[in-house]
Every structure is written in structure tokens, then in C-alpha cells.
Scaffold this motif. Structure first.
Motif, short mmCIF file in Angstrom:
data_model
loop_
_atom_site.label_atom_id
_atom_site.label_comp_id
_atom_site.label_asym_id
_atom_site.label_seq_id
_atom_site.Cartn_x
_atom_site.Cartn_y
_atom_site.Cartn_z
N PHE A 23 0.85 -1.18 0.00
CA PHE A 23 0.00 0.00 0.00
C PHE A 23 0.90 1.24 0.00
O PHE A 23 2.00 1.22 0.55
CB PHE A 23 -0.89 0.01 1.25
N ALA A 24 0.38 2.31 -0.61
CA ALA A 24 1.16 3.57 -0.59
C ALA A 24 1.35 4.02 0.85
O ALA A 24 2.42 4.44 1.26
CB ALA A 24 0.41 4.62 -1.39
N LYS A 25 0.26 3.89 1.61
CA LYS A 25 0.33 4.15 3.06
C LYS A 25 -0.44 3.01 3.74
O LYS A 25 -1.47 2.57 3.21
CB LYS A 25 -0.35 5.50 3.41
N PRO A 26 0.02 2.48 4.85
CA PRO A 26 -0.68 1.36 5.49
C PRO A 26 -2.16 1.69 5.72
O PRO A 26 -2.51 2.83 6.00
CB PRO A 26 0.05 1.20 6.82
N LEU A 27 -3.00 0.67 5.55
CA LEU A 27 -4.42 0.83 5.83
C LEU A 27 -4.60 0.58 7.33
O LEU A 27 -4.23 -0.50 7.83
CB LEU A 27 -5.25 -0.18 5.03
N ILE A 28 -5.12 1.56 8.04
CA ILE A 28 -5.30 1.42 9.50
C ILE A 28 -6.79 1.26 9.78
O ILE A 28 -7.62 2.08 9.38
CB ILE A 28 -4.74 2.65 10.24
N THR A 29 -7.13 0.15 10.43
CA THR A 29 -8.51 -0.08 10.85
C THR A 29 -8.47 -0.58 12.30
O THR A 29 -7.39 -0.76 12.87
CB THR A 29 -9.21 -1.19 10.02
N THR A 286 -6.50 -7.83 -7.03
CA THR A 286 -6.06 -7.28 -8.32
C THR A 286 -7.26 -7.25 -9.27
O THR A 286 -8.36 -7.69 -8.92
CB THR A 286 -4.97 -8.16 -8.96
N GLU A 287 -7.02 -6.77 -10.46
CA GLU A 287 -8.08 -6.67 -11.48
C GLU A 287 -8.70 -8.04 -11.75
O GLU A 287 -9.88 -8.16 -12.05
CB GLU A 287 -7.48 -6.10 -12.76
N ILE A 288 -7.91 -9.10 -11.59
CA ILE A 288 -8.42 -10.45 -11.86
C ILE A 288 -9.51 -10.80 -10.86
O ILE A 288 -10.62 -11.20 -11.24
CB ILE A 288 -7.27 -11.48 -11.82
N GLY A 289 -9.23 -10.61 -9.59
CA GLY A 289 -10.24 -10.90 -8.57
C GLY A 289 -11.40 -9.93 -8.64
O GLY A 289 -12.56 -10.30 -8.46
N LYS A 290 -11.08 -8.66 -8.95
CA LYS A 290 -12.12 -7.62 -8.99
C LYS A 290 -13.14 -7.93 -10.09
O LYS A 290 -14.34 -7.84 -9.90
CB LYS A 290 -11.47 -6.25 -9.22
N GLN A 291 -12.66 -8.32 -11.29
CA GLN A 291 -13.58 -8.64 -12.38
C GLN A 291 -14.48 -9.81 -12.01
O GLN A 291 -15.67 -9.80 -12.27
CB GLN A 291 -12.79 -8.96 -13.66
N ALA A 292 -13.90 -10.82 -11.36
CA ALA A 292 -14.72 -11.98 -10.95
C ALA A 292 -15.74 -11.55 -9.90
O ALA A 292 -16.90 -11.96 -9.91
CB ALA A 292 -13.81 -13.08 -10.41
N ALA A 293 -15.31 -10.67 -8.99
CA ALA A 293 -16.21 -10.19 -7.92
C ALA A 293 -17.35 -9.37 -8.50
O ALA A 293 -18.52 -9.57 -8.16
CB ALA A 293 -15.42 -9.36 -6.91
N LEU A 294 -17.02 -8.46 -9.44
CA LEU A 294 -18.06 -7.61 -10.03
C LEU A 294 -18.98 -8.42 -10.94
O LEU A 294 -20.16 -8.13 -11.08
CB LEU A 294 -17.43 -6.44 -10.79
N ASN A 295 -18.44 -9.51 -11.52
CA ASN A 295 -19.27 -10.37 -12.34
C ASN A 295 -20.38 -10.99 -11.49
O ASN A 295 -21.51 -11.15 -11.92
CB ASN A 295 -18.40 -11.47 -12.96
N ASP A 312 -8.32 1.93 -5.36
CA ASP A 312 -7.05 1.94 -6.13
C ASP A 312 -6.06 2.97 -5.58
O ASP A 312 -4.85 2.78 -5.67
CB ASP A 312 -7.32 2.25 -7.61
N HIS A 313 -6.59 4.06 -5.00
CA HIS A 313 -5.71 5.14 -4.53
C HIS A 313 -4.91 4.72 -3.29
O HIS A 313 -4.04 5.46 -2.84
CB HIS A 313 -6.54 6.40 -4.22
N PHE A 314 -5.21 3.53 -2.76
CA PHE A 314 -4.43 3.05 -1.60
C PHE A 314 -3.12 2.42 -2.05
O PHE A 314 -2.24 2.13 -1.23
CB PHE A 314 -5.25 2.04 -0.78
N PHE A 315 -2.97 2.20 -3.36
CA PHE A 315 -1.72 1.61 -3.85
C PHE A 315 -0.85 2.67 -4.50
O PHE A 315 -1.36 3.65 -5.05
CB PHE A 315 -2.02 0.50 -4.88
#
Ligand SMILES: O=C(O)CCC(=O)c1ccccc1C(=O)O
Ligand SMILES: [Mg+2]
Length: 330
Positions: A23-29, A286-295, A312-315
Motif C-alpha cells: 500500500f502507498a500508506k498502510p491501511l489502518i482499521t 487485483t483486477e483479476i479478482g475484482k472482475q470476478a467479484a463484479l461479475n 485503487d488510490h491506496f496503492f
């Protein structure tokens, strides 16, 4: 071809390659700090030489298998796999179920998903959100999801007040606590959201996973008392959990992360039998998983709520979207 209809008596040669994306900056949750997305890309080639891409993108702290467990599963498979073997992947490996079933279902072709979903943009926890939303607004986002349950509630409520008075009236805001609020804090957030919606035109679409997974009864009670909707996420991370929460009476919003929910065909079957209000959400795949998810989302989404894939802006780098190029870079 319906990409999440299971393809019977199909077999294919398969290869797998792990990947890492910082990630460009760590995701904090509330779950902690996440700095690198790791996953596995699957490449299946059937008897006719057709290629099917899939992705295994686990989030073990969210309820899926670990990356190591997924890698161990891939390593023990023969390099020729069949639909029956994929249907037999156990429920303890939901990200593997999704990755392999998506791949063998799409072995025919890599057509991008024609979807006209609006997308929700993810805002980082804390006051960085006060600037982040403007950049996303300029990119066309109108729905935003802000991570809370990280800082002290007084601080987050103060930022929230600034945020909702800055956002244009046509914006929609989602809040995601990742199970990090106490019961009293959840009530304070819901009361605040109800009051705000009486004063401002902005829509607070829902408060996501205010309490821990074990607190379903309390979230059911809260959902009956406040106007602001509650969405379950961690509580419904996998299909068995979705079924369990439905059986315990949950009829509110279900956040579905297809990449870790399990078998697409089994989820499709459940959604055909039960009308659930689903929001589809990314796991930073990635786009591969995203396309399957949106499908899957195209077929199962009823309320046409924005999909939570504005991440995407997190990368740091723009993603390689062509599967072959992505594969060759691994
Ligand atoms: O749903 C979205 O809007 C973005 C995706 C997101 O927030 C998320 C991404 C990875 C892991 C957990 C979560 C979450 O919703 O809690
Ligand atoms: Mg969430």
C-alpha cells in the motif's frame, strides 16, 4: 456464459504464482495496520487451450484462510484439476473456493465485466479523510466510506462533524467501524447520524459492523431502534456466516466480499432463494479478482448500492490490468 454458473465435468492444467502489492500508506482499521496485500494468481488452461484467470486474496484477520493455508492447498493439488475437485474445496478455504471456481468458470474468455455500478471511495481513518474525499469527488465519486473505530470517539465525532458539513448535499457517506465500537459508542454514533440526517440533506447510508462478530443480538436490537441503517461485514465474511446471520433474523444490509465469501455458485444459489440487501466490497484484490467479484455483483445486486471498490488510490503504482501482463510480471 454465466461466469458464476458452475461448469460441470471441466478439467484444466493449472499454475499458481504468489504476489505482493505494498500500500502507498498502510491501511489502518480497528483490526490493526495492513501494509502489504499478498495473494495468489491462478492460471488455468483447458483442453482447448483456453485460459481462465483466478485470484486467491485471503484476509485471515477477517475470517478467511491464511495465505499460507491457501499456498499449501495449491501446492498439494495435481497440475490437472477438475470441476469436481474445485467443488470439493472445503468451506475452511473460502478464498480458494472463489479463486478456483472463478477461474474454471471463466476459462472460456477474459471479457471485462460490463457493469454500470457506481463505486464508493474509501476514506482512511482520521482527519486525512477531510482532504481525501475532495480528490475522489473530482474523480467522480459521490459515495464515500470512512473508517472509524480507530481513534478516540470524541476525536472521530469531531472530524465527522467537519466532514459532513464539508461534503456536498448529494454525497452519501458510509461509516465502517470494523467491529471496534463498544455498545455505548455504537449508540452514540447511531444517535448522531440520526440527528444529522434530520438537520442536513446528506445521506448517511449505513454504519458498518459497529460491534464485534459475537454481538449479533445487540446489532439486531440497534437496527430496530435507529433510523440509520447498520451493515454487517465481518459477521458475514463467508457464506456459512451469511446463512447463520440470516437464520438468526438479520434482514439488514449484508456487505459481501466475493473474494473471501467462498463458492460463487453457492452464493448465487443462496441469493436466488433469499432476497438480501447486499453491498459488494473489495478486499484490495487485483483486477483479476475484482472482475470476478463484479461479475457476481452484476448478477446478485438488487438495490444497486454503490460497490465498495474505490480503493485503487491506496496503492502506490497504477495496477497492471491485463491478466497476461500481470502474470508475466510475477
Ligand atoms: O468496502 C469498501 O468500501 C472498501 C473495502 C473495505 O473497506 C475493506 C477492504 C479490506 C478489508 C476490509 C474492508 C472492510 O470493509 O472492512
Ligand atoms: Mg467493512
Amino acid at each position: 456464459m454465466n461466469a458464476d454458473k458452475f461448469v460441470p465435468q471441466h478439467s484444466a492444467l493449472f499454475e499458481f504464482r504468489p504476489y505482493q502489492r505494498r500500500f502507498a500508506k498502510p491501511l489502518i482499521t480497528h483490526h490493526g495496520v495492513w501494509d502489504t496485500r499478498e495473494g495468489i494468481i491462478l492460471r488455468l488452461v483447458d483442453e482447448a487451450g483456453k485460459i481462465g484467470w483466478g485470484e486467491i486474496a485471503p484476509i485471515s484477520w477477517f475470517g478467511s484462510e491464511t495465505l499460507e493455508q491457501a499456498l499449501d492447498f495449491c501446492r498439494q493439488l495435481p497440475n490437472q484439476i477438475t470441476s469436481e475437485m474445485i467443488l470439493a474445496i472445503p468451506d475452511c478455504l473460502p478464498a480458494c473456493q472463489f479463486g478456483f471456481e472463478s477461474a474454471i468458470a471463466r476459462v472460456r474468455s477474459w471479457e471485462g465485466v460490463e457493469n454500470n455500478f457506481t463505486c464508493s471511495g474509501l476514506l482512511s481513518a482520521g482527519e486525512v479523510a477531510l482532504q481525501q474525499w475532495k480528490t475522489l469527488w473530482e474523480k467522480g465519486y459521490r459515495t464515500f466510506k470512512w473508517k472509524i473505530g480507530v481513534d478516540a470517539i470524541a476525536k472521530e465525532l469531531a472530524i465527522f462533524d467537519t466532514l459532513i458539513h464539508s461534503l456536498p448535499p448529494s454525497a452519501k457517506l458510509r461509516l465502517d467501524a470494523n467491529g471496534g465500537l463498544s455498545y455505548a459508542e455504537a449508540k452514540l454514533w447511531l444517535e448522531t447520524c440520526d440527528n444529522i440526517q434530520g438537520e442536513l440533506p446528506i445521506e448517511i447510508e449505513f454504519l458498518e459492523q459497529p460491534l464485534a462478530v459475537a454481538e449479533l443480538a445487540k446489532m439486531l436490537e440497534l437496527s430496530r431502534f435507529y433510523r440509520t441503517a447498520i451493515a454487517l461485514d465481518e459477521s458475514v465474511a463467508t457464506l456459512p456466516q451469511i446463512i447463520s446471520c440470516y437464520q438468526q433474523g438479520w434482514r439488514g444490509i449484508f456487505v459481501i466480499k466475493p473474494a473471501i465469501v467462498g463458492s460463487p455458485s453457492k452464493l448465487h444459489q443462496f441469493c436466488q432463494q433469499h432476497e438480501i440487501d447486499a453491498v459488494f466490497s473489495s478486499v484490495f484484490e487485483t483486477e483479476i479478482g475484482k472482475q470476478a467479484a463484479l461479475n457476481l455483483a452484476v448478477k446478485l445486486s438488487r438495490k444497486h448500492r454503490a460497490v465498495g471498490f474505490g480503493v485503487d488510490h491506496f496503492f502506490a503504482q497504477a495496477e497492471v490490468t491485463n491478466p497476461e501482463n500481470l502474470w508475466n510480471n510475477l
